[in-house]
Enzyme design. Structure first.
Site, PDB file in Angstrom:
ATOM      1  N   VAL A  16       0.832  -1.198   0.000  1.00 22.12           N
ATOM      2  CA  VAL A  16       0.000   0.000   0.000  1.00 22.12           C
ATOM      3  C   VAL A  16       0.874   1.258   0.000  1.00 22.12           C
ATOM      4  O   VAL A  16       0.672   2.179  -0.800  1.00 22.12           O
ATOM      5  CB  VAL A  16      -0.959  -0.024   1.213  1.00 22.12           C
ATOM      6  CG1 VAL A  16      -1.680   1.297   1.374  1.00 22.12           C
ATOM      7  CG2 VAL A  16      -1.967  -1.149   1.060  1.00 22.12           C
ATOM      8  N   LEU A 158      -6.939  -1.386  -2.944  1.00 23.15           N
ATOM      9  CA  LEU A 158      -6.261  -1.924  -4.128  1.00 23.15           C
ATOM     10  C   LEU A 158      -6.121  -3.441  -4.110  1.00 23.15           C
ATOM     11  O   LEU A 158      -5.997  -4.072  -3.068  1.00 23.15           O
ATOM     12  CB  LEU A 158      -4.904  -1.252  -4.331  1.00 23.15           C
ATOM     13  CG  LEU A 158      -3.912  -1.183  -3.180  1.00 23.15           C
ATOM     14  CD1 LEU A 158      -3.162  -2.483  -3.040  1.00 23.15           C
ATOM     15  CD2 LEU A 158      -2.953  -0.038  -3.449  1.00 23.15           C
ATOM     16  N   ARG A 159      -6.188  -3.993  -5.335  1.00 24.53           N
ATOM     17  CA  ARG A 159      -5.961  -5.430  -5.504  1.00 24.53           C
ATOM     18  C   ARG A 159      -4.504  -5.638  -5.875  1.00 24.53           C
ATOM     19  O   ARG A 159      -3.961  -4.896  -6.706  1.00 24.53           O
ATOM     20  CB  ARG A 159      -6.803  -5.978  -6.667  1.00 24.53           C
ATOM     21  CG  ARG A 159      -8.283  -5.969  -6.455  1.00 24.53           C
ATOM     22  CD  ARG A 159      -9.004  -6.154  -7.774  1.00 24.53           C
ATOM     23  NE  ARG A 159      -8.704  -5.064  -8.714  1.00 24.53           N
ATOM     24  CZ  ARG A 159      -9.054  -5.020  -9.992  1.00 24.53           C
ATOM     25  NH1 ARG A 159      -9.724  -6.032 -10.513  1.00 24.53           N
ATOM     26  NH2 ARG A 159      -8.758  -3.999 -10.763  1.00 24.53           N
ATOM     27  N   LYS A 209     -13.850  -0.152   5.125  1.00 26.78           N
ATOM     28  CA  LYS A 209     -12.786  -1.025   4.634  1.00 26.78           C
ATOM     29  C   LYS A 209     -13.034  -2.493   5.012  1.00 26.78           C
ATOM     30  O   LYS A 209     -12.997  -3.395   4.177  1.00 26.78           O
ATOM     31  CB  LYS A 209     -11.437  -0.553   5.193  1.00 26.78           C
ATOM     32  CG  LYS A 209     -10.285  -1.479   4.977  1.00 26.78           C
ATOM     33  CD  LYS A 209      -9.918  -1.616   3.503  1.00 26.78           C
ATOM     34  CE  LYS A 209      -9.030  -2.808   3.260  1.00 26.78           C
ATOM     35  NZ  LYS A 209      -7.884  -2.565   2.474  1.00 26.78           N
ATOM     36  N   LYS A 256     -16.704 -16.369  -8.867  1.00 27.04           N
ATOM     37  CA  LYS A 256     -16.228 -17.646  -9.402  1.00 27.04           C
ATOM     38  C   LYS A 256     -15.981 -18.644  -8.274  1.00 27.04           C
ATOM     39  O   LYS A 256     -15.293 -18.340  -7.299  1.00 27.04           O
ATOM     40  CB  LYS A 256     -14.926 -17.435 -10.173  1.00 27.04           C
ATOM     41  CG  LYS A 256     -15.162 -16.956 -11.598  1.00 27.04           C
ATOM     42  CD  LYS A 256     -13.991 -17.248 -12.502  1.00 27.04           C
ATOM     43  CE  LYS A 256     -12.717 -16.602 -12.101  1.00 27.04           C
ATOM     44  NZ  LYS A 256     -12.397 -15.295 -12.516  1.00 27.04           N
ATOM     45  N   ALA A 257     -16.547 -19.837  -8.439  1.00 25.90           N
ATOM     46  CA  ALA A 257     -16.301 -20.895  -7.458  1.00 25.90           C
ATOM     47  C   ALA A 257     -14.873 -21.398  -7.587  1.00 25.90           C
ATOM     48  O   ALA A 257     -14.272 -21.330  -8.654  1.00 25.90           O
ATOM     49  CB  ALA A 257     -17.287 -22.029  -7.679  1.00 25.90           C
ATOM     50  N   GLY A 262      -7.625 -16.325  -0.831  1.00 27.87           N
ATOM     51  CA  GLY A 262      -6.438 -16.207   0.023  1.00 27.87           C
ATOM     52  C   GLY A 262      -5.948 -14.778  -0.040  1.00 27.87           C
ATOM     53  O   GLY A 262      -6.716 -13.870  -0.338  1.00 27.87           O
ATOM     54  N   CYS A 265      -5.458  -9.842   2.501  1.00 20.96           N
ATOM     55  CA  CYS A 265      -6.577  -9.037   3.016  1.00 20.96           C
ATOM     56  C   CYS A 265      -7.785  -9.840   3.485  1.00 20.96           C
ATOM     57  O   CYS A 265      -8.157  -9.752   4.650  1.00 20.96           O
ATOM     58  CB  CYS A 265      -7.020  -8.039   1.954  1.00 20.96           C
ATOM     59  SG  CYS A 265      -5.778  -6.782   1.651  1.00 20.96           S
ATOM     60  N   ARG A 332       0.696 -15.481   0.699  1.00 17.49           N
ATOM     61  CA  ARG A 332       0.111 -15.392   2.038  1.00 17.49           C
ATOM     62  C   ARG A 332      -1.310 -15.950   2.053  1.00 17.49           C
ATOM     63  O   ARG A 332      -2.139 -15.580   1.232  1.00 17.49           O
ATOM     64  CB  ARG A 332       0.099 -13.931   2.517  1.00 17.49           C
ATOM     65  CG  ARG A 332       1.457 -13.482   3.006  1.00 17.49           C
ATOM     66  CD  ARG A 332       1.436 -12.034   3.390  1.00 17.49           C
ATOM     67  NE  ARG A 332       1.332 -11.173   2.221  1.00 17.49           N
ATOM     68  CZ  ARG A 332       1.264  -9.849   2.283  1.00 17.49           C
ATOM     69  NH1 ARG A 332       1.244  -9.247   3.458  1.00 17.49           N
ATOM     70  NH2 ARG A 332       1.196  -9.119   1.181  1.00 17.49           N
TER      71      ARG A 332
HETATM   72  C1  UDX Z   1      -8.595  -7.822  -2.115  1.00 19.35           C
HETATM   73  C2  UDX Z   1      -9.687  -6.833  -2.543  1.00 19.35           C
HETATM   74  O1  UDX Z   1     -10.130  -7.146  -3.859  1.00 19.35           O
HETATM   75  C3  UDX Z   1      -9.200  -5.411  -2.443  1.00 19.35           C
HETATM   76  O2  UDX Z   1     -10.229  -4.511  -2.783  1.00 19.35           O
HETATM   77  C4  UDX Z   1      -8.740  -5.187  -1.000  1.00 19.35           C
HETATM   78  O3  UDX Z   1      -8.316  -3.886  -0.770  1.00 19.35           O
HETATM   79  C5  UDX Z   1      -7.640  -6.172  -0.649  1.00 19.35           C
HETATM   80  O4  UDX Z   1      -8.126  -7.485  -0.817  1.00 19.35           O
HETATM   81  P1  UDX Z   1      -6.493  -8.953  -3.258  1.00 19.35           P
HETATM   82  O5  UDX Z   1      -6.220  -9.608  -1.945  1.00 19.35           O
HETATM   83  O6  UDX Z   1      -5.355  -8.376  -4.013  1.00 19.35           O
HETATM   84  O7  UDX Z   1      -7.550  -7.769  -3.075  1.00 19.35           O
HETATM   85  O8  UDX Z   1      -7.134 -10.087  -4.175  1.00 19.35           O
HETATM   86  P2  UDX Z   1      -8.449 -10.329  -5.037  1.00 19.35           P
HETATM   87  O9  UDX Z   1      -8.165 -10.136  -6.470  1.00 19.35           O
HETATM   88  O10 UDX Z   1      -9.584  -9.577  -4.493  1.00 19.35           O
HETATM   89  O11 UDX Z   1      -8.654 -11.912  -4.801  1.00 19.35           O
HETATM   90  C6  UDX Z   1      -8.748 -12.456  -3.489  1.00 19.35           C
HETATM   91  C7  UDX Z   1      -8.927 -13.956  -3.505  1.00 19.35           C
HETATM   92  O12 UDX Z   1     -10.245 -14.316  -3.899  1.00 19.35           O
HETATM   93  C8  UDX Z   1      -7.994 -14.725  -4.448  1.00 19.35           C
HETATM   94  O13 UDX Z   1      -7.455 -15.829  -3.760  1.00 19.35           O
HETATM   95  C9  UDX Z   1      -8.902 -15.180  -5.578  1.00 19.35           C
HETATM   96  O14 UDX Z   1      -8.457 -16.381  -6.164  1.00 19.35           O
HETATM   97  C10 UDX Z   1     -10.223 -15.355  -4.850  1.00 19.35           C
HETATM   98  N1  UDX Z   1     -11.381 -15.202  -5.738  1.00 19.35           N
HETATM   99  C11 UDX Z   1     -11.630 -14.020  -6.345  1.00 19.35           C
HETATM  100  C12 UDX Z   1     -12.259 -16.273  -5.956  1.00 19.35           C
HETATM  101  O15 UDX Z   1     -12.087 -17.361  -5.410  1.00 19.35           O
HETATM  102  N2  UDX Z   1     -13.354 -16.073  -6.763  1.00 19.35           N
HETATM  103  C13 UDX Z   1     -13.601 -14.895  -7.379  1.00 19.35           C
HETATM  104  O16 UDX Z   1     -14.601 -14.801  -8.102  1.00 19.35           O
HETATM  105  C14 UDX Z   1     -12.713 -13.832  -7.168  1.00 19.35           C
END
Ligand code: UDX
Length: 436
Positions: A16, A158-159, A209, A256-257, A262, A265, A332
């Protein structure tokens, strides 16, 4: 003050902090990014990004060339010379799920020691509700005059992998601010962004948040729950998610299933939110269920193997993708880690291939065997478990699998290969919501 002549310090050069510092520097603010980790600061000064992130290397180069950014370990000077002080240090989970605020507390101590002119302190770290008030109170108690600062909550959404884009084009910018003086400076920083701005109270901002992450995590766990029902009823989870998603109140995105979420966040923030609520004697049952579904979802592939094989001992299982999602090197709380640990505990031989995550995974799962080459990791294996939907896995050579695996078996934890119908080629193929 002109729009771009703010002197900004970002304390903490993690995901961040670093992205915040670079994007603001790219907007011509003068930014100093501070971290106590000398190695990291050294790397950054030598143009080496400490993490993998799309566009990061280029942005770092650009900002160092334009001299709008400097990297330093000298927090005292940063505090003494800046108009805006971002706190972006880690707030990891403690063993019991509570938030570890120790890094943030150290920064507040430094602020109390060195602040000698008016500055806006902007908290970007994900912190318990009431932290803005707590920091304000602490600074006052430590003798800092109330004329010298305002504390603002400004959470980050942010992602990983899309962090720069998400900072520049956020769905919304949330600002918990109670002072007009601070608000004028926030407007200087954020008015140039096209994103909608929400000015609100610090408590509301802090809870937004956690609620946002808990909601998204719940959305994933919801569809995974339905997927589990699909596997018993022969209903098609992809069609169900699509049909539900077409209802614009639901949306097909993030639906998405798979083998669960993980990352740094969702797992941490959902657990923290449950703990925070417990403190107020509120039980967040939906969020708690989302966490439980996610925990059991991660181990679905192992359960499937246990149903298939009497003996795990001596079986070679290859994990395809170890990062918690593609386009990041972050492992992580990745579902793959839980799978690897369980398989090793059960006596399997575990191989891992990931285009960029091997090094990070090796640190926490040293007993697995790591491969630089995808097909070497597949050769002679009894089963593949696809844990991360890296693009290169979509082109998996089925002929190689049929010829060189002991059992041509794929457990697709991300339903990533469904459009290629591996079964038609004679591969034993399992999907989430299908046969898993
Ligand atoms: C997330 C949030 O999207 C972001 O807004 C926040 O500030 C921080 O946490 P991030 O951890 O980078 O961001 O990952 P993200 O792209 O959101 O995916 C999180 C997890 O969910 C991944 O393990 C992904 O594989 C899983 N996921 C995501 C699913 O299993 N199905 C989905 O449809 C979408």
């Amino acid at each position: 003050m002109e729009v771009n002549d703010l002197k900004i310090s970002v304390i903490g050069a993690g995901y961040v902090g670093l992205i915040t510092a670079l994007v603001l520097a790219d907007m011509d603010h003068t930014v100093v990014c501070v971290d106590k980790d000398e190695l990291k600061i050294n790397k950054l000064n030598h143009r080496i990004p400490p993490i993998y992130e799309e566009g990061l290397e280029e942005l770092l180069d650009k900002c160092l060339n334009s001299k709008t950014i400097t990297f330093s370990t000298d927090i005292a000077t940063a505090i003494k010379t800046c108009d805006v002080l971002y706190i972006a240090v880690g707030t990891p989970a403690l063993e019991d799920g509570h938030v570890d605020m120790s890094q943030s507390n150290v920064i507040v101590d430094s602020l109390a020691k060195h602040l000698d002119h008016y500055a806006v302190i902007i908290n970007k770290s994900t912190v318990p509700i009431g932290t803005q008030k707590h920091i304000t109170q602490t600074l006052l108690e430590k003798g800092v005059s109330k004329e010298l600062f305002d504390v603002v909550s400004n959470p980050e959404f942010l992602r990983e992998g899309k962090a720069i884009h998400d900072f520049k084009y956020a769905d919304r910018i949330v600002l918990g601010c109670e002072s007009d003086k601070a608000k004028a400076i926030l407007k200087q920083i954020y008015d140039p962004f096209v994103s909608p701005k929400i000015y609100t109270t610090p408590e509301t901002s802090e809870l937004i948040k956690y609620a946002a992450n808990a909601f998204l995590a719940t959305k994933i766990s919801f569809i995974n729950d339905i997927a589990n029902l699909c596997s018993k009823t022969h209903a098609d989870i992809a069609v169900i998610a699509y049909a539900l998603g077409l209802d614009h109140r639901i949306s097909p995105e993030f639906f998405k299933a798979g083998i669960g979420y993980g990352g740094s966040c969702f797992p941490k923030d959902t657990r923290a939110l449950v703990k925070i609520a417990e403190h107020y004697e509120i039980q967040l049952k939906i969020v708690q269920s989302a966490i439980e579904i996610n925990e059991s979802q991660k181990l679905k592939p192992v359960k499937l193997l246990l149903n298939h094989w009497e003996e795990m001992e001596g079986k070679i299982v290859t994990i395809l993708g170890v990062t918690f999602k593609p386009e990041t090197d972050d492992v992580r709380d990745a579902p793959s880690i839980a799978i690897i640990n369980k398989l090793i505990e059960l006596g399997a031989q575990v191989r891992v291939y990931d285009p960029i995550g091997n090094k990070n995974a090796q640190k926490i799962c040293p007993k697995a065997q790591y491969f630089e080459e995808l097909y070497h990791s597949i050769d002679g294996a009894h089963c593949l478990i696809l844990c991360t939907e890296w693009e290169e896995f979509h082109d998996l050579d089925f002929r190689f699998i049929l010829k060189h695996m002991r059992i041509p078996m794929i457990i697709d934890g991300r339903n990533f290969l469904t459009d290629r119908d591996p079964e038609d080629d004679g591969i034993l193929y399992f999907t989430v919501g299908g046969s898993i």
